[in-house]
Design a protein around this motif. Structure first.
Motif, PDB file in Angstrom:
ATOM      1  N   TYR A 251       1.494  -1.039  -3.023  1.00 25.00           N
ATOM      2  CA  TYR A 251       2.788  -0.703  -2.410  1.00 25.00           C
ATOM      3  C   TYR A 251       3.861  -0.559  -3.484  1.00 25.00           C
ATOM      4  O   TYR A 251       4.619   0.418  -3.494  1.00 25.00           O
ATOM      5  CB  TYR A 251       3.184  -1.776  -1.400  1.00 25.00           C
TER       6      TYR A 251
ATOM      7  N   TYR B 137      -0.211  -5.314  -1.834  1.00 23.21           N
ATOM      8  CA  TYR B 137       1.167  -5.435  -2.323  1.00 23.21           C
ATOM      9  C   TYR B 137       1.330  -4.703  -3.654  1.00 23.21           C
ATOM     10  O   TYR B 137       2.325  -3.986  -3.867  1.00 23.21           O
ATOM     11  CB  TYR B 137       1.533  -6.910  -2.483  1.00 23.21           C
TER      12      TYR B 137
ATOM     13  N   SER C  40       0.742  -2.571   5.301  1.00 22.77           N
ATOM     14  CA  SER C  40       1.038  -2.069   3.956  1.00 22.77           C
ATOM     15  C   SER C  40       0.435  -0.683   3.749  1.00 22.77           C
ATOM     16  O   SER C  40       1.102   0.235   3.256  1.00 22.77           O
ATOM     17  CB  SER C  40       0.493  -3.031   2.890  1.00 22.77           C
TER      18      SER C  40
END
Length: 310
Positions: free
Chosen positions: A122, A119, A216
């Motif tokens: 990203y 995350y 992701s």
């Protein structure tokens, strides 16, 4: 009430029964491996803590990653080293439950931290202008707490349910205690239904973590294809994450398949190797991968080494 409480107070671990003639060699190899794991993980942790330039979300998450490795291996190596020098390989009932809690909360936490790292990458690559507002100090603390506390609580529920079972055998054919192995020792298989349900729910939750990480990185690869700057950033910061992910998933998959579907006909040595892969390879390779690949950490460690040799 007493019917639900196991009367077994000691477990016998039979994973080392076939290694008696080589136990001193195995002891020194295991000790060397554990010392290297401690050295490389502590080196990365101390480097990140001592250098203010590394107090960024990506490096703080790496620090928690290495701390988790130290936590998980501390539940395995000291006991294994003791057993290698001991003629009898036993562990107390409470110690067995504690070891199962530590080792598998470490494994779940490893996957949680990898998902948070995905995350973070990203946001850094796909939303760079919002990165510092999205990955704020408060959110980072929340994500780190989630990565540690949730796996600990989830595994705690599994271990608590196992502790309620009445067991009919004190023999565990492994090097260390596993929650599902303890459950399989139950006198009445019908009483393990709730254990199985919670175990499968746990597996599903963390399989979704794995899918989240994969999707992701697929999205990141798609985003980085047409941008030289993003491609360079991906190669620098995401490749170590992918290597760590593949290493961890590969080792943990072998272990899960061995627990669920493994044959007792396999040589004990091979069973032991499959069982301890995730306690050897990821904790050893992860800090080395990040230490060599991430420029800031590599330069900082090399700077300290060079300074000490002068």
């Amino acid at each position: 009430m007493m019917d639900n409480v196991s009367q077994i107070r000691m477990f016998f671990l039979s994973g080392l029964n076939e290694t008696h003639n080589h136990r001193f060699i195995l002891f020194f190899l295991t000790l060397m491996c554990y010392c290297v794991i401690l050295l490389v993980n502590i080196a990365v942790i101390v480097t990140i803590i001592m250098d203010n330039n590394l107090h960024e979300p990506m490096y703080i998450l790496l620090c928690t990653f290495c701390m988790d490795g130290l936590y998980g291996t501390a539940g395995f190596y000291p006991k294994l080293l003791w057993d290698l020098l001991s003629p009898v390989h036993v562990i107390s009932y409470s110690g067995c439950l504690g070891q199962a809690q530590v080792i598998y909360s470490f494994a779940l936490s490893e996957l949680s931290i990898l998902s948070v790292m995905a995350y973070d990458r990203y946001v850094a690559i796909c939303r760079p202008l919002e990165y510092h507002s999205v990955m704020s100090k408060q959110r980072l603390i929340m994500l780190v707490c989630y990565s540690w506390m949730t796996p600990f609580c989830v595994m705690g529920i599994n271990v608590f349910l196992a502790s309620r079972l009445k067991l009919c055998s004190p023999y565990i054919a492994r090097l260390f205690c596993l929650n599902w192995i303890i459950v399989k020792l139950a006198c009445f298989p019908a009483e393990t239904t709730l254990n199985a349900v919670v175990a499968y729910i746990t597996i599903v939750i963390y399989v979704f973590h794995g899918f989240f990480i994969v999707f992701s990185y697929m999205y990141l690869i798609k985003t980085c294809v047409n941008s030289i700057e993003n491609r360079a950033k991906f190669m620098q910061t995401c490749v170590p994450h992918l290597i760590s992910l593949l290493t961890f998933l590969g080792t943990i998959l072998f272990d899960v398949l061995n627990i669920r579907f493994g044959s007792n006909d396999l040589p004990q040595t091979l069973q032991n190797f499959v069982a301890i892969e995730f306690l050897v390879i990821p904790p050893l390779l992860n800090p080395l991968i990040y230490g060599f690949k991430l420029t800031k950490i590599r330069n900082r460690i090399l700077g300290v080494i060079t300074l000490k040799t002068k």
